[in-house]
Scaffold this motif. Structure first.
Motif: not given
Length: 374
Positions: A4, A6-7, A9, A65
């Motif tokens: 997943v 995510e911005e 990370k 994503g």
């Protein structure tokens, strides 16, 4: 497992290969799966919405994503990244994470139909040009390479001699010297040592590139740029050639080493550095250290080889005794079964009967130096 994205990370990857293949479209995924099955050193990443059910058994990683968020992790983890994504999108995505051409991975782009394979980033040093050719061959696609030296089929200054392990002394003038080569300006080459088979095209050297017998001769010819291949330290006058030149260090120096049991890395290293300085040789041209098989577990020698990434070769007493040496020793024979260690070991590995340094004893270390003849 699905990643997943995510911005902000960092993603933890399951790495099996040295190259990453990334796809984000239906056709791209099908193309990528075929490439992955053929390209053994690769890991495959594609969007989870294209899951086919066999990803775990095929070690394929899915993600959710924006693929842009996956790239920082791929840049840190892989030698090369093969993306089945539009070229413009790839350029925009990688722009913020580029650092240096010496460290950035190779990036290659394939169109959605698999018709073209394009070298995008780190074409020479990162190996993208070679990766492009390899992938294009697998897909029966057209390789697209725009690097001037590759297109013109001339010397790639930043890769010159790399297949032999040559190192540059400094990268300072790589760019201007490369410009002189591709712009067909007068470029001098002087080779004092190292492999001779560096020109691998089926046509002669360009007329603009001239080979000279010595540095002095090259300086007199007043070239625009120079490529100098030598294990030797240049003197002050010779260094004039490097005002727009690149100095390459071929791996030609062989160090025969004998030492007392337990001699430290620091002592052996100090003797080597001083010896090479006396000979005016570059440590960057050392290829191997050699000794007798009684020393194959000598910690100082093992540590030295690991530190400099040198070959460490040991010979039996019988092998060493087959060599004719200048200074055979009954004392050495009494303890080792060989009439000498450093001299014959250096001669055996190098294939040379003449030594640059026959033998020098310093403290607990005895050293001989040979040059590999080409």
């Amino acid at each position: 497992m699905t990643l997943v994205l995510e911005e902000g990370k960092q993603v933890e990857l399951k790495e099996n290969g040295v190259f990453a293949i990334v796809a984000i479209t239906k056709h791209g995924v099908n193309l990528a799966r075929g490439l992955h099955s053929t390209f053994q050193q690769s890991d495959l990443f594609y969007m989870s919405k294209f899951e086919k059910g066999d990803e775990d058994t095929r070690h394929i990683q899915l993600f959710e994503g924006n693929v842009r968020l996956l790239l920082p992790s791929l840049f840190q983890s892989y030698k090369g990244i093969i993306m089945i994504v539009s070229l413009g999108a790839v350029v925009r995505m990688i722009a913020p994470i580029l650092k240096d051409k010496k460290t950035d991975p190779a990036v290659v782009v394939i169109d959605d139909k698999g018709e073209h394979v394009i070298s995008v980033l780190s074409g020479h040093l990162g190996g993208a040009n070679e990766l492009t050719k390899e992938v294009a061959n697998i897909l029966d696609a057209k390789p697209v390479i725009t690097t001037a030296s590759d297109v013109q089929k001339t010397i790639a200054v930043d890769l010159f001699g790399s297949r032999f392990g040559w190192e540059w002394e400094s990268a300072k003038f790589l760019t201007p010297v490369s410009a002189s080569v591709v712009n067909e300006e007068h470029v001098a080459i002087v080779q004092e040592s190292g492999e001779k088979e560096w020109w691998n095209y089926d046509h002669p050297l360009p007329d603009s590139i001239k080979v000279y017998a010595s540095v002095e001769e090259a300086i007199e010819a007043k070239p625009k740029a120079a490529l100098i291949i030598t294990h030797r330290q240049l003197n002050r006058n010779e260094q004039l050639i490097l005002e727009n030149g690149v100095l390459y260090r071929p791996k030609v120096i062989v160090l025969g080493i004998g030492c007392n049991r337990g001699t430290s890395l620091a002592e052996i290293e100090n003797v080597i550095e001083k010896t090479l300085e006396e000979l005016r040789f570059s440590i960057k041209s050392v290829k191997a250290i050699c000794s007798i098989d009684l020393k194959k577990d000598e910690e100082g020698l093992i540590a030295l080889a690991q530190k400099y990434n040198w070959d460490f070769i040991c010979y039996s007493a019988d092998e060493l005794n087959k060599m004719s040496i200048q200074d055979p020793s009954d004392t050495v024979y009494k303890f080792t079964g060989a009439y000498g260690v450093s001299e014959p070991a250096a001669m055996l590995y190098s294939g040379s009967k003449d030594l640059a340094l026959v033998k020098k004893k310093s403290g607990n270390v005895t050293i001989s130096v040979a040059l590999i003849p080409y």
